[in-house]
Design a protein around this motif. Structure first.
Motif, mmCIF file in Angstrom:
data_model
loop_
_atom_site.group_PDB
_atom_site.id
_atom_site.type_symbol
_atom_site.label_atom_id
_atom_site.label_comp_id
_atom_site.label_asym_id
_atom_site.label_seq_id
_atom_site.Cartn_x
_atom_site.Cartn_y
_atom_site.Cartn_z
ATOM 1 N N LEU A 199 56.793 45.727 1.720
ATOM 2 C CA LEU A 199 56.451 47.134 1.617
ATOM 3 C C LEU A 199 57.187 47.961 2.669
ATOM 4 C CD1 LEU A 199 52.564 46.891 1.211
ATOM 5 C CD2 LEU A 199 54.259 47.189 -0.605
ATOM 6 N N SER A 200 57.780 49.064 2.213
ATOM 7 C CA SER A 200 58.279 50.086 3.122
ATOM 8 C C SER A 200 57.269 51.220 3.087
ATOM 9 C CB SER A 200 59.659 50.588 2.683
ATOM 10 O OG SER A 200 60.124 51.596 3.559
ATOM 11 N N GLY A 201 56.465 51.330 4.134
ATOM 12 C CA GLY A 201 55.366 52.285 4.148
ATOM 13 C C GLY A 201 55.798 53.709 4.439
ATOM 14 N N PHE A 202 54.870 54.612 4.265
ATOM 15 C CA PHE A 202 55.123 56.049 4.394
ATOM 16 C C PHE A 202 55.793 56.412 5.713
ATOM 17 C CE2 PHE A 202 53.885 60.252 5.875
ATOM 18 C CZ PHE A 202 54.160 61.055 4.787
ATOM 19 N N GLU A 203 55.318 55.839 6.796
ATOM 20 C CA GLU A 203 55.792 56.257 8.118
ATOM 21 C C GLU A 203 57.232 55.841 8.382
ATOM 22 O OE1 GLU A 203 53.684 52.342 8.351
ATOM 23 O OE2 GLU A 203 53.161 54.314 7.557
ATOM 24 N N ILE A 204 57.733 54.843 7.647
ATOM 25 C CA ILE A 204 59.114 54.397 7.840
ATOM 26 C C ILE A 204 60.093 55.456 7.332
ATOM 27 C CG2 ILE A 204 60.845 52.737 7.045
ATOM 28 C CD1 ILE A 204 59.125 51.643 9.257
ATOM 29 N N GLY A 205 60.026 55.780 6.046
ATOM 30 C CA GLY A 205 60.953 56.755 5.483
ATOM 31 C C GLY A 205 60.751 58.158 5.986
ATOM 32 N N TYR A 206 59.550 58.455 6.472
ATOM 33 C CA TYR A 206 59.252 59.810 6.955
ATOM 34 C C TYR A 206 60.154 60.201 8.117
ATOM 35 C CZ TYR A 206 56.596 63.833 8.596
ATOM 36 O OH TYR A 206 56.223 65.096 8.992
ATOM 37 N N LYS A 207 60.499 59.226 8.943
ATOM 38 C CA LYS A 207 61.292 59.515 10.141
ATOM 39 C C LYS A 207 62.797 59.556 9.862
ATOM 40 C CE LYS A 207 57.955 57.312 13.266
ATOM 41 N NZ LYS A 207 57.777 56.248 14.287
ATOM 42 N N ILE A 208 63.212 59.119 8.677
ATOM 43 C CA ILE A 208 64.637 58.975 8.366
ATOM 44 C C ILE A 208 65.057 60.128 7.464
ATOM 45 C CG2 ILE A 208 66.366 57.486 7.299
ATOM 46 C CD1 ILE A 208 64.463 55.119 7.967
ATOM 47 N N LEU A 209 65.809 61.070 8.007
ATOM 48 C CA LEU A 209 66.181 62.280 7.270
ATOM 49 C C LEU A 209 67.621 62.180 6.772
ATOM 50 C CD1 LEU A 209 64.612 64.989 9.610
ATOM 51 C CD2 LEU A 209 63.620 63.965 7.553
ATOM 52 N N THR A 210 67.823 62.428 5.491
ATOM 53 C CA THR A 210 69.166 62.420 4.910
ATOM 54 C C THR A 210 69.338 63.620 3.985
ATOM 55 O OG1 THR A 210 68.426 60.990 3.088
ATOM 56 C CG2 THR A 210 69.420 59.904 4.999
ATOM 57 N N GLY A 211 70.596 63.904 3.675
ATOM 58 C CA GLY A 211 70.920 64.991 2.755
ATOM 59 C C GLY A 211 71.730 66.095 3.393
ATOM 60 N N LYS A 212 71.590 66.278 4.692
ATOM 61 C CA LYS A 212 72.299 67.365 5.369
ATOM 62 C C LYS A 212 73.807 67.144 5.352
ATOM 63 C CE LYS A 212 72.047 70.092 9.653
ATOM 64 N NZ LYS A 212 71.354 70.219 10.973
ATOM 65 N N ARG A 213 74.238 65.942 5.720
ATOM 66 C CA ARG A 213 75.676 65.637 5.669
ATOM 67 C C ARG A 213 76.167 65.581 4.228
ATOM 68 N NH1 ARG A 213 77.952 60.901 7.313
ATOM 69 N NH2 ARG A 213 75.987 59.726 7.207
ATOM 70 N N LEU A 214 75.321 65.076 3.345
ATOM 71 C CA LEU A 214 75.689 64.955 1.936
ATOM 72 C C LEU A 214 76.054 66.302 1.330
ATOM 73 C CD1 LEU A 214 75.691 63.366 -0.830
ATOM 74 C CD2 LEU A 214 73.272 64.005 -0.974
ATOM 75 N N ILE A 215 75.213 67.310 1.534
ATOM 76 C CA ILE A 215 75.472 68.605 0.890
ATOM 77 C C ILE A 215 76.603 69.365 1.580
ATOM 78 C CG2 ILE A 215 73.106 68.745 0.040
ATOM 79 C CD1 ILE A 215 72.543 70.844 2.182
ATOM 80 N N ALA A 216 76.942 68.959 2.809
ATOM 81 C CA ALA A 216 78.041 69.610 3.531
ATOM 82 C C ALA A 216 79.384 68.957 3.271
ATOM 83 C CB ALA A 216 77.743 69.609 5.027
ATOM 84 N N ASP A 217 79.413 67.870 2.522
ATOM 85 C CA ASP A 217 80.639 67.108 2.312
ATOM 86 C C ASP A 217 81.501 67.769 1.239
ATOM 87 O OD1 ASP A 217 82.658 65.286 1.964
ATOM 88 O OD2 ASP A 217 81.350 63.558 1.653
ATOM 89 N N ALA A 218 82.542 68.466 1.685
ATOM 90 C CA ALA A 218 83.412 69.192 0.753
ATOM 91 C C ALA A 218 84.292 68.261 -0.070
ATOM 92 C CB ALA A 218 84.289 70.178 1.528
ATOM 93 N N SER A 219 84.401 66.995 0.328
ATOM 94 C CA SER A 219 85.250 66.069 -0.424
ATOM 95 C C SER A 219 84.603 65.626 -1.738
ATOM 96 C CB SER A 219 85.574 64.836 0.428
ATOM 97 O OG SER A 219 84.418 64.050 0.629
ATOM 98 N N LEU A 220 83.298 65.774 -1.837
ATOM 99 C CA LEU A 220 82.602 65.411 -3.075
ATOM 100 C C LEU A 220 82.812 66.496 -4.114
ATOM 101 C CD1 LEU A 220 79.210 64.008 -1.718
ATOM 102 C CD2 LEU A 220 81.084 62.715 -2.722
ATOM 103 N N GLN A 221 83.257 66.121 -5.266
ATOM 104 C CA GLN A 221 83.515 67.065 -6.345
ATOM 105 C C GLN A 221 82.653 66.702 -7.541
ATOM 106 O OE1 GLN A 221 85.591 69.755 -6.043
ATOM 107 N NE2 GLN A 221 85.939 69.132 -3.913
ATOM 108 N N SER A 222 81.880 67.666 -8.031
ATOM 109 C CA SER A 222 81.042 67.464 -9.216
ATOM 110 C C SER A 222 80.178 66.220 -9.065
ATOM 111 C CB SER A 222 81.918 67.359 -10.473
ATOM 112 O OG SER A 222 82.626 68.554 -10.675
ATOM 113 N N SER A 223 79.338 66.228 -8.053
ATOM 114 C CA SER A 223 78.446 65.109 -7.781
ATOM 115 C C SER A 223 77.013 65.501 -8.102
ATOM 116 C CB SER A 223 78.536 64.695 -6.310
ATOM 117 O OG SER A 223 77.443 63.877 -5.949
#
Length: 322
Positions: free
Chosen positions: A215-239
């Motif tokens: 089990l990966s419980g609630f408190e594990i993923g809660y502390k791990i934030l992603t998406g900020k670099r992803l949406i700023a990545d200009a090299s990604l086209q039509s993703s």
């Protein structure tokens, strides 16, 4: 020369953290009420690209109308349109997409399955896939509700297997990895979404599942934030992955990134807990209202923080951005 190539390959695998054995995966997701599911599918496809995972099926435990088309478009985008797709048929949880990211990407990106009705019945697909796999080989990852797994446990022999559901699972499944539950701080238990939505099914799976469970419980993923670099990545086209996060983060007025609950389950299902997390043995009781309460026992393996959350976030987001 051959010996040198083997050494080079071994070193590259060690450097990239690549498993020496490809992990056969069935993923079960509620993909709509949250968008960390999109990140989890991106991580899984990225690991498959690296030879670390083989995706046997993508299955929805949510009957909301965008779930199958979303799985279809993501499989298509990652050049695996042939992956079979299943969904809960009949009564089941129906959780919509509040930020409308699912509707937006379904409208824009190609997919071969346009309606949930055209996908496999989830239990039939589980039974078909499992019956063809080597014994004790399949890892099932749930990043949504336990509806399909409870129905699979209750299934009876059919054209795919002479075994009932529980015996088929015991023979073919190596482990179940779930983003589920949480450890409350007051001793009164924790009400985690994936467990709460279909409490009856959650309790059945927690009590009756015949293989090891991580089990990966609630408190594990809660502390791990992603998406900020992803949406700023200009090299990604039509993703569609980038666009789903962009739409949802904007709608939520979130500038920090999304909690990465589901991605953690996929990561450890394929690569194992180490070096990202430690494990403690624990047991849970699921109450009638879906509350998960820690009780005596060691039935489950439960992730505990080890690597700093920002470092795990970088590993996950790097995979999401491939």
């Amino acid at each position: 020369m051959m010996k040198q190539l083997v050494v080079i390959a071994f070193c590259l695998c060690a450097h990239w953290g690549v498993s020496q054995k490809t992990v056969p995966i069935i993923i079960d997701t509620d993909i709509a009420p949250d968008y960390d599911d999109v990140g989890a599918l991106a991580v899984l496809h990225s690991l498959a690209d690296r030879g670390e995972a083989k995706i046997l099926a993508t299955i929805s435990c949510n009957v909301f109308e965008t779930t199958v088309p979303t799985l279809s478009l993501l499989n298509t985008y990652f050049k695996r349109p042939e992956i079979p797709i299943g969904v809960t048929k009949g009564d089941g949880p129906n959780k919509n997409c509040q930020q409308k990211w699912a509707e937006a990407i379904v409208k824009k990106y190609p997919h071969s399955i346009a309606k949930n009705e055209d996908a496999w019945d989830a239990v039939q697909l589980y039974r078909k896939i499992l019956s063809t796999q080597p014994d004790k080989s399949v890892t099932i990852v749930t990043i949504g509700f336990f509806t399909n797994l409870a129905n699979l446990l209750a299934s009876t022999p059919d054209r795919y297997s002479s075994l009932n559901g529980k015996d088929l699972i015991a023979r073919k499944v190596k482990q179940l990895v779930s983003m589920a539950a949480g450890i409350g701080s007051d001793g009164k238990g924790f009400r985690e979404f994936n467990v709460l939505v279909d409490a009856f099914s959650s309790r059945k799976v927690f009590n009756e599942w015949p293989t090891s469970i991580l089990l990966s419980g609630f408190e594990i993923g809660y502390k791990i934030l992603t998406g900020k670099r992803l949406i700023a990545d200009a090299s990604l086209q039509s993703s569609p992955v980038q666009e789903a996060f962009q739409i949802a983060l904007t709608a939520d007025r979130n500038t920090e990134g999304r909690h990465s609950w589901d991605q953690t389950a996929v990561l450890v299902a394929v690569r194992g807990a180490d070096p990202y997390f430690d494990i403690r043995k624990i047991n849970f009781e699921i109450k009638d209202d879906g509350t998960s309460v820690v009780i005596a026992g060691e039935r489950f393996s439960y992730l505990i923080e080890k690597m700093p959350a920002n470092e795990v976030a970088r590993v996950i987001e790097d995979l999401m951005m491939r």
